[in-house]
Design an enzyme around this catalytic site. Structure first.
Site, PDB file in Angstrom:
ATOM      1  N   PHE A 140       0.266  -1.746  -0.011  1.00 53.76           N
ATOM      2  CA  PHE A 140       0.028  -0.130   0.100  1.00 53.76           C
ATOM      3  C   PHE A 140       1.026   0.639  -0.008  1.00 53.76           C
ATOM      4  O   PHE A 140       1.473   1.496   1.546  1.00 53.76           O
ATOM      5  CB  PHE A 140      -1.036   0.324   0.813  1.00 53.76           C
ATOM      6  CG  PHE A 140      -1.903   0.716   1.260  1.00 53.76           C
ATOM      7  CD1 PHE A 140      -2.946   1.381   0.246  1.00 53.76           C
ATOM      8  CD2 PHE A 140      -1.626   2.521   1.313  1.00 53.76           C
ATOM      9  CE1 PHE A 140      -4.418   2.608  -0.021  1.00 53.76           C
ATOM     10  CE2 PHE A 140      -2.260   3.343   1.638  1.00 53.76           C
ATOM     11  CZ  PHE A 140      -3.464   3.436   1.259  1.00 53.76           C
ATOM     12  N   ASP A 225       9.131   3.088   1.945  1.00 52.85           N
ATOM     13  CA  ASP A 225       8.481   3.180   1.707  1.00 52.85           C
ATOM     14  C   ASP A 225       7.749   3.872   3.807  1.00 52.85           C
ATOM     15  O   ASP A 225       7.508   2.404   4.733  1.00 52.85           O
ATOM     16  CB  ASP A 225       6.816   2.963   1.428  1.00 52.85           C
ATOM     17  CG  ASP A 225       5.493   3.650   2.356  1.00 52.85           C
ATOM     18  OD1 ASP A 225       5.385   4.425   2.942  1.00 52.85           O
ATOM     19  OD2 ASP A 225       5.143   3.476   0.976  1.00 52.85           O
ATOM     20  N   LYS A 254       2.938  11.406   6.982  1.00 54.96           N
ATOM     21  CA  LYS A 254       1.807  11.264   8.535  1.00 54.96           C
ATOM     22  C   LYS A 254       2.416  12.205   9.477  1.00 54.96           C
ATOM     23  O   LYS A 254       2.659  13.026   9.265  1.00 54.96           O
ATOM     24  CB  LYS A 254       1.915   9.927   8.553  1.00 54.96           C
ATOM     25  CG  LYS A 254       0.775   9.341   7.619  1.00 54.96           C
ATOM     26  CD  LYS A 254       0.662   7.928   7.872  1.00 54.96           C
ATOM     27  CE  LYS A 254      -0.316   7.895   6.756  1.00 54.96           C
ATOM     28  NZ  LYS A 254      -2.027   7.774   6.253  1.00 54.96           N
TER      29      LYS A 254
END
Length: 401
Positions: A140, A225, A254
């Site tokens: 993802f 990531d 984030k």
């Protein structure tokens, strides 16, 4: 307004691209949410790791308010006083020579893909338009057309084609599959050190060491990531640090802003990010002074409050407490730092709804996994309380079934 009225209004006027729990948050502080009726809930999601520093942290809030009174946006057409300081502090904290700031995590992933292809053509000498990037199944990395082009989740792809070429998918956790997939046209391998959305999937011991070695041997960039796994979540500043490696590119988002503002970045060397020239890539809001001030404060809180170390210590405590759960509903419990998955033998959604009624907010992923990722400011007492509630709900659900 009643909670039901807010829910009905959202359903009436908003696109139905999420399935939230029916709780309407009015305010938050630290690790706690409060709904419109004043009920308190322990946040065990942390906005998918975006609020590692806790909700409405006063130091980050002060930075936001102070900068908002001076200048919020200049675009990159002009320089501002916050961006150079943000660059320097990122370098000092992480050791990477250069950063390229964006807004969302998805934008940072897109930036990394472009950087890898540019490096492949200009440095490795791959023929024009032939560059390949290898990714892992169950990944993802976002939801843009280019990113869902290499997703293995059918829902993320359904009715969004045609898709972009240039990506090759291999199993996660299989270093030899990476070796076999590399060709002379491979420019990069993009991987999550721990797969978050897939259900906190931790690869076999030594996996990242092996892939780092293979990438070096084959002259392929290793891109990690760390949007969800980074900035203290797993008990290290970055999850890749558990394996003692140094990737070529690191993708952040984030928690880089502590939940106040969309801030993301790609970290790398001058050899790679130095390939970008004016006009190659950009963003109106990327690197704006408000974002940089907020991100600087968020990083400062992470360091000053030892949140990474807290994650390691409290994550082990949480896992220990959860290990006492005895239920045929529980397939496995795993995690690293304050990033924990309870994998069930049945759908996780009803249990998340039951936990909401008992004052804990968490969310299912991949149907049968409850993901627990509270802000790193949580206390041992709060974890002990949460673990007991989780145990009770799971054991009561087992009896009901």
């Amino acid at each position: 307004m009643l909670i039901e009225e807010y829910v009905a209004m959202e359903k009436e006027y908003g696109a139905n691209n999420y399935r939230p729990l029916d709780v309407v948050i009015e305010r938050a502080s630290g690790v706690w949410f409060y709904d419109t009726e004043g009920k308190r809930y322990l946040d065990c999601l942390a906005a998918y790791s975006a609020v590692n520093q806790g909700h409405c942290h006063p130091k980050i809030m002060a930075a936001l308010i102070e900068q908002a009174q001076y200048v919020t946006l200049t675009s990159r057409a002009f320089r501002n006083v916050q961006l150079p300081l943000f660059y320097k502090e990122l370098h000092d904290l992480t050791g990477f020579e250069m950063a390229l700031p964006m807004n969302s995590g998805t934008e940072a992933v897109e930036t990394a893909l472009k950087a890898a292809r540019k490096w492949g053509y200009q440095i490795k000498g791959i023929p024009e338009n032939q560059a390949e990037i290898i990714v892992c199944s169950n990944n993802f990395h976002g939801r843009t057309i280019s990113i869902v082009s290499f997703s293995t989740e059918e829902q993320y792809r359904h009715d969004f084609g045609p898709f972009l070429p240039g990506f090759k998918i291999i199993p996660f956790g299989d270093a030899e599959a990476l070796r076999a997939a590399i060709t002379p046209n491979t420019c990069a391998f993009l991987v999550e050190p721990i797969q978050g959305e897939a259900g906190i999937i931790i690869p076999p011991a030594g996996y990242l060491n092996e892939v780092a070695s293979i990438c070096r041997e084959k002259n392929v960039l290793l891109m990690v990531d760390e949007i969800q796994s980074g900035l203290g979540r797993t008990g290290k500043l970055f999850a890749y640090m558990h394996d003692g490696i140094t990737p070529d590119l690191v993708i952040l988002g984030k928690a880089l802003s502590g939940g106040y503002y969309p801030v993301s970045a790609v970290l790398s060397s001058k050899e790679i990010l130095g390939l970008f020239h004016p006009g190659d890539h950009g963003s109106t809001f990327g690197g704006n002074p408000l974002a940089c001030a907020v991100a600087r404060a968020a990083l400062c809180v992470l360091v000053e409050e030892n949140l990474t170390e807290r994650s390691a210590e409290l994550g082990a405590f949480f896992l220990e407490k959860l290990s006492s759960i005895k239920s045929p509903l529980v397939e496995s419990i795993r995690g690293r730092g304050l990033w924990i998955a309870i994998e069930l033998t049945a759908s996780a959604r009803p249990l998340c709804e039951a936990l909401k009624e008992r004052g804990i907010l968490c969310k299912e992923t991949h149907d049968k996994v409850i993901r627990l990722a509270p802000p790193l400011t949580i206390t041992q007492e709060e974890i002990a309380w949460a673990a007991e509630i989780i145990r009770e709900v799971i054991e009561e659900s087992s009896q009901a079934l």
